[in-house]
Scaffold this active site. Structure first.
Site, short mmCIF file in Angstrom:
data_model
loop_
_atom_site.label_atom_id
_atom_site.label_comp_id
_atom_site.label_asym_id
_atom_site.label_seq_id
_atom_site.Cartn_x
_atom_site.Cartn_y
_atom_site.Cartn_z
N GLU A 116 0.86 -1.19 -0.18
CA GLU A 116 -0.32 -0.08 -0.35
C GLU A 116 0.76 1.45 0.10
OE1 GLU A 116 -3.06 -0.17 3.14
OE2 GLU A 116 -3.57 -1.86 2.24
N GLU B 55 -5.59 -9.00 0.03
CA GLU B 55 -6.22 -8.77 1.48
C GLU B 55 -7.40 -8.39 1.15
OE1 GLU B 55 -5.02 -6.11 3.79
OE2 GLU B 55 -2.11 -5.78 3.55
C1 FCB Z 1 -5.07 -1.97 5.12
C2 FCB Z 1 -3.08 -3.00 6.00
C3 FCB Z 1 -3.08 -4.37 6.93
C4 FCB Z 1 -5.10 -3.63 7.82
C5 FCB Z 1 -6.19 -3.55 6.60
C6 FCB Z 1 -6.92 -3.18 7.59
O1 FCB Z 1 -4.34 -1.61 5.09
O2 FCB Z 1 -2.15 -3.27 4.71
O3 FCB Z 1 -2.48 -3.83 7.59
O4 FCB Z 1 -4.39 -2.93 8.89
O5 FCB Z 1 -5.41 -3.06 6.59
#
Ligand code: FCB
Length: 478
Positions: free
Chosen positions: A195, A384
Site C-alpha cells: 500500500e 487482502e
Molecule cells: C490494510 C493494511 C493491513 C490491515 C488492513 C485492515 O490497509 O495493509 O495491515 O491493517 O488494512
C-alpha cells in the site's frame, strides 16, 4: 459448454448479469465456482503479529517509536507482544492448516534483518523466517512474502528522514535483494511494498501512521515518488538476486472506481477515473510515466524525477496484488474534460465496524477487471480482503460473527463473478488469519478469523473460520 445459446438462455443471462451474477458460469449451466487451482490463503504482517520486539537482535522500527508516543494509538496499546507469533508460529501454522488454506501471506520485519536499516545483517533475524518458511512448507502452505509492510528501521528515519530521502529507496532495494537471495529457494512470490498510498498519505501527510509526519505538498509528492522508486528498485534487486522462477509484484490498495450503474458509458468513465486517480502508483508502474493530469494538478509541488526513475518504477512485474476492502468511488459518465464525475457517498451508506469500511462487494469485481482491461495484467492476487467486527463472545464463549460472514460471502460472490468471466485472479488472501494490532486503532479493532485473547494468547476460531474453511473445501462461495 453449449456452443450457441438459445434466445431464452441469452435473455436469462442478460438478466442475471444486470444483477451482477456470473454470466459465464451461468452460460455453462454450472453453479459458479472458482478456477480449479485457485489459491486460498490468509494474510498478516510482521509488526501486527510478531511481538518479540527486542529479541534476537531486532532493531527498532518507526512503528515501535510511533506506538510508544502519547496520543497515537486509540486504545493506548502497542505491538510489543501483539499475538506473540514470534514464539507461537508453529501453532499459528496449524491454525492455517486447519482452515484448509494452501498459502500464507506474511511480511518480513526489515529491522530484524538489518537492525540499522543497512550495513551489517543480523543472522538471527533471518533465522526466524527460515524457521517459518520450513514450517509452512512442511505443512503444505506456499509462502507469499511481503518485504515492506511499514516497519521501516528507525535508524533510517533518524539518519536521513526515511522515505523523504531517496537513500531509503536504495536501502530498501539492498535489503530486498539480500532477503530474496536467501529465501527464494523456498519462497517464489515476493511483494515489494504494501500500500504505497497509505504510507504516503497517512504516514507523511496526515500523521496518523508512523512516522507521524504532516509534510507540505511538495515534500509529500517527493515521498510519493521515493516510495514508487523503492518499489521499482526492489523489483530490479529481486530479479538480480532471486533464484530462477522468483516472481515479484506490488501489493497495492488501488483507488477502486466502480461504475455507479453498469452502463457502457459509466464503465468507460470508471476506467478513465482508475487511470487518473492511481496516477502516482499503479498507473506509473504499469504505463511508465506520470500522467499530465497528475503533474498539472500538482503544479509547482510536483515531484522531481528523471526519465531513468520512470524506467525503474515501471520495471516489469509478474503480478499485481490488490488489497480490497471497499469501493473508493462510484463513478458516472460526465461531459467534462476528465470524462467522469464521482458520486458523493450518502451518509446512510452502509459500513462495517470501522467507519472507513464501506460495504461495496462489487469493488472486488471491478478492481481486477480494471487491471486486466486497462493494463493487460495477466496475474492478479487479492492480497487482502476482510473486515473488523465487534465480535462479542456469546454465552457459550463462541464468536458468532455472522456480520463478517455476510461481508465475506458478498465479496467472494463478486470475486467469483470476476474469475468466471476469465479475469485472471489467481488467489485470495483473507485479512486476517487472527486478530492483531490494527495500527492506530490498536488491539481493539479485530479483523481475524481466529479470536486472540491478548492476555493469555489463547486462540479461538470464530464462526467465520468455519465459513472460510467451507469456502475452501468447496472452492465456491458457501
Ligand atoms: C490494510 C493494511 C493491513 C490491515 C488492513 C485492515 O490497509 O495493509 O495491515 O491493517 O488494512
Amino acid at each position: 459448454m453449449p456452443d450457441r445459446l438459445s434466445r431464452r438462455q441469452f435473455a436469462r443471462i442478460t438478466a442475471s448479469s444486470a444483477l451482477g451474477l456470473s454470466t459465464a458460469a451461468r452460460a455453462r449451466g454450472q453453479s459458479a465456482g472458482f478456477p480449479r487451482h485457485f489459491l486460498w490463503g490468509t494474510a498478516t504482517s510482521a509488526y501486527q503479529i510478531e511481538g518479540a520486539v527486542k529479541e534476537d537482535g531486532r532493531g527498532r522500527s518507526i512503528w515501535d517509536s510511533f506506538a510508544h508516543t502519547d496520543g497515537t494509538i486509540a486504545d493506548r496499546s502497542n505491538a510489543d507482544i501483539a499475538c506473540d507469533h514470534y514464539h507461537l508460529y508453529r501453532q499459528d501454522v496449524q491454525l492455517m492448516k486447519a482452515l484448509g488454506a494452501k498459502a500464507y501471506r506474511f511480511s518480513i520485519a526489515w529491522p530484524r534483518i538489518f537492525p540499522e536499516g543497512s550495513g551489517t545483517p543480523n543472522p538471527k533475524g533471518l533465522d526466524f523466517y527460515n524457521r517459518l518458511l520450513d514450517e509452512l512448507l512442511a505443512n503444505g502452505l506456499s509462502p507469499f512474502v511481503t518485504l515492506y509492510h511499514w516497519d521501516l528501521p528507525l535508524a533510517l528515519q533518524l539518519r536521513f528522514g526515511g522515505w523523504t530521502s531517496r537513500d531509503t529507496a536504495t536501502a530498501f532495494a539492498d535489503y530486498a535483494g539480500y532477503v530474496v537471495q536467501r529465501l527464494s529457494d523456498r519462497a517464489q512470490h515476493f511483494f515489494t511494498i504494501n500500500e504505497c498510498s497509505r504510507i504516503v498519505h497517512l504516514g507523511h501527510g496526515l500523521g496518523l501512521d508512523a512516522p507521524g509526519l504532516k509534510l507540505p505538498d511538495a515534500e509529500l509528492n517527493q515521498v510519493r515518488h521515493h516510495v514508487a522508486l523503492g518499489h521499482g528498485l526492489a523489483v530490479q534487486a529481486i530479479r538480480a538476486h532471486g533464484k530462477r522462477g522468483t516472481k515479484v509484484g506490488p501489493a497495492e490498495n488501488m483507488v477502486i472506481c466502480v461504475p455507479a450503474i453498469e452502463t457502457a458509458a459509466n464503465v468507460r468513465a470508471a476506467e478513465a477515473a482508475t487511470r487518473d486517480l492511481n496516477a502516482p502508483y499503479l498507473t506509473v508502474m504499469l504505463e511508465g510515466h506520470y500522467r499530465d493530469t497528475f503533474l498539472v494538478r500538482a503544479g509547482h509541488n510536483a515531484p522531481k524525477f528523471t526519465d531513468e526513475d520512470l524506467r525503474i518504477i515501471s520495471s516489469r512485474i509478474d503480478f499485481v496484488g490488490l488489497n480490497v476492502y471497499k469501493p473508493d468511488h462510484y463513478v458516472v459518465a460526465a461531459d467534462n474534460a476528465r470524462g467522469f464525475a464521482l458520486a458523493p457517498f450518502p451518509a446512510s451508506f452502509p459500513h462495517m465496524d470501522a467507519s472507513w469500511l464501506n460495504v461495496g462487494p462489487e469493488a472486488i469485481y471491478w478492481a481486477p477487471r480494471h487491471l486486466s482491461k486497462l493494463w493487460g495484467v495477466t496475474s492478479i492476487y487479492i492480497t487482502e480482503n476482510g473486515t473488523s467486527a465487534t465480535d462479542e463472545a456469546a454465552a457459550d464463549g463462541q464468536v458468532y460473527d455472522v456480520d463478517r460472514i455476510m461481508y465475506l460471502r458478498n465479496y467472494l460472490t463478486e470475486l467469483q463473478r470476476a474469475t468466471s468471466e476469465g479475469i485472471p485472479v489467481l488467489g485470495y488472501f483473507l485479512w486476517s488469519l487472527m486478530d492483531n494490532f490494527e495500527w492506530s486503532d490498536g488491539l481493539a479493532k479485530r479483523f481475524g478469523l481466529i479470536r486472540v485473547d491478548f492476555e493469555t494468547q489463547g486462540r479461538t476460531p470464530k464462526l467465520s473460520a468455519a465459513f472460510y474453511r467451507e469456502v475452501i473445501r468447496r472452492n465456491a462461495v458457501a
